[in-house]
Design a protein around this motif. Structure first.
Motif: not given
Length: 290
Positions: A177-190
């Motif tokens: 879930l975290v990896n997918a969010s970061q792959d979509l362009g979100r940084n750690n804060f987002q």
């Protein structure tokens, strides 16, 4: 009685009574009994006691002591409980998130043991130790004055109850879930706000409940950590009236009245929370349909 074809035609479904209803009833019966004995019946007795005149008095005598002093104590208790809960959330979320993403199991076990250590010691021992610690730091005895020290003590006492549900949920959160969010362009804060918080919302509500409610009606903590003459909170006043109830019927009625008022405050706060929640949801739905 419709046959099977007509039942399907008109939308009837064959009613099937569960064969294991006895086992289900056996599972929930202890919970029902405990709820009746520890919640429902005490609330009914508190309500009756609040509106029952004692000998030589009227119902007004049960309520006329609720003045601006009492409402001020309720307001201060609410502010302290909210502040304590906010601090516990602000400290627990990043702590649990960073710890849950660590791969060192020994390190995680040690840190969790240290963080939850206050749970395993006596409530009174923790208060005495915390008071002594502050006095040593400040250099003289009885050095803590003001509600700030009460907040510090409440955070120390109840933050483990915020850490436990959040950490338990975060260690079971799928890493993809975290990896997918970061792959979509979100940084750690987002990612933290878009993924972690929604995933742990149930645990967050549990932690807030476990911290806010005991903080609102806390006793002994202000007496130990706040040396101010007016440092008592609403929980201390209820306990004081309860102690007087051994020799005074009116004191018991007033303790019941204060408990009922606090219950009404909590119900009103919960109603505002639900109203705001569904109001925001309705606004979002209207915006999505435009």
């Amino acid at each position: 009685m419709p046959n099977s074809n007509s039942a399907k035609k008109y939308g009837f479904k064959k009613f099937k009574f569960s064969t294991n209803w006895r086992s289900k009833l056996a599972l929930i019966t202890p919970f029902i009994i405990l709820t009746l004995l520890l919640v429902i019946i005490p609330l009914i007795l508190i309500f009756i006691k609040s509106f029952t005149p004692v000998s030589g008095a009227t119902i007004n005598d049960n309520w006329n002591f609720v003045d601006m002093f009492i409402f001020n104590k309720i307001l201060i208790s609410l502010v302290i409980a909210i502040l304590t809960t906010v601090i516990c959330v602000a400290l627990s979320y990043p702590f649990c998130y960073i710890l849950a993403r660590s791969t060192n199991q020994i390190y995680k076990a040690i840190i969790i043991f240290i963080a939850t250590a206050p749970i395993w010691t006596s409530f009174l021992v923790k208060l005495v130790g915390l008071k002594t610690f502050f006095d040593v730091i400040n250099g003289f005895q009885n050095s803590t004055f003001g509600h700030l020290w009460t907040v510090v003590g409440l955070v120390y006492l109840y933050i483990p109850f915020m850490l436990a549900p959040l950490y338990t949920t975060m260690i079971n959160m799928p890493p993809n879930l975290v990896n997918a969010s970061q792959d979509l362009g979100r940084n750690n804060f987002q990612t933290f706000f878009a993924v972690v918080i929604p995933y742990t919302m149930t645990a967050l509500i549990s932690g807030i409940t476990l911290v806010f409610l005991p903080s609102l009606v806390t006793v002994a903590v202000p007496a130990f950590l706040n040396g101010s003459p007016d440092g008592s909170l609403i929980g201390d006043i209820i306990v004081e009236e309860g102690n007087l109830a051994t020799t005074s019927e009116i004191a018991m009625a007033r303790a019941s009245t204060l408990s009922l008022i606090l219950l009404l405050v909590l119900v009103a706060g919960y109603g505002l929370f639900l109203g705001g929640k569904y109001g925001v949801k309705a606004i979002k739905q209207r915006g999505s349909t435009k």
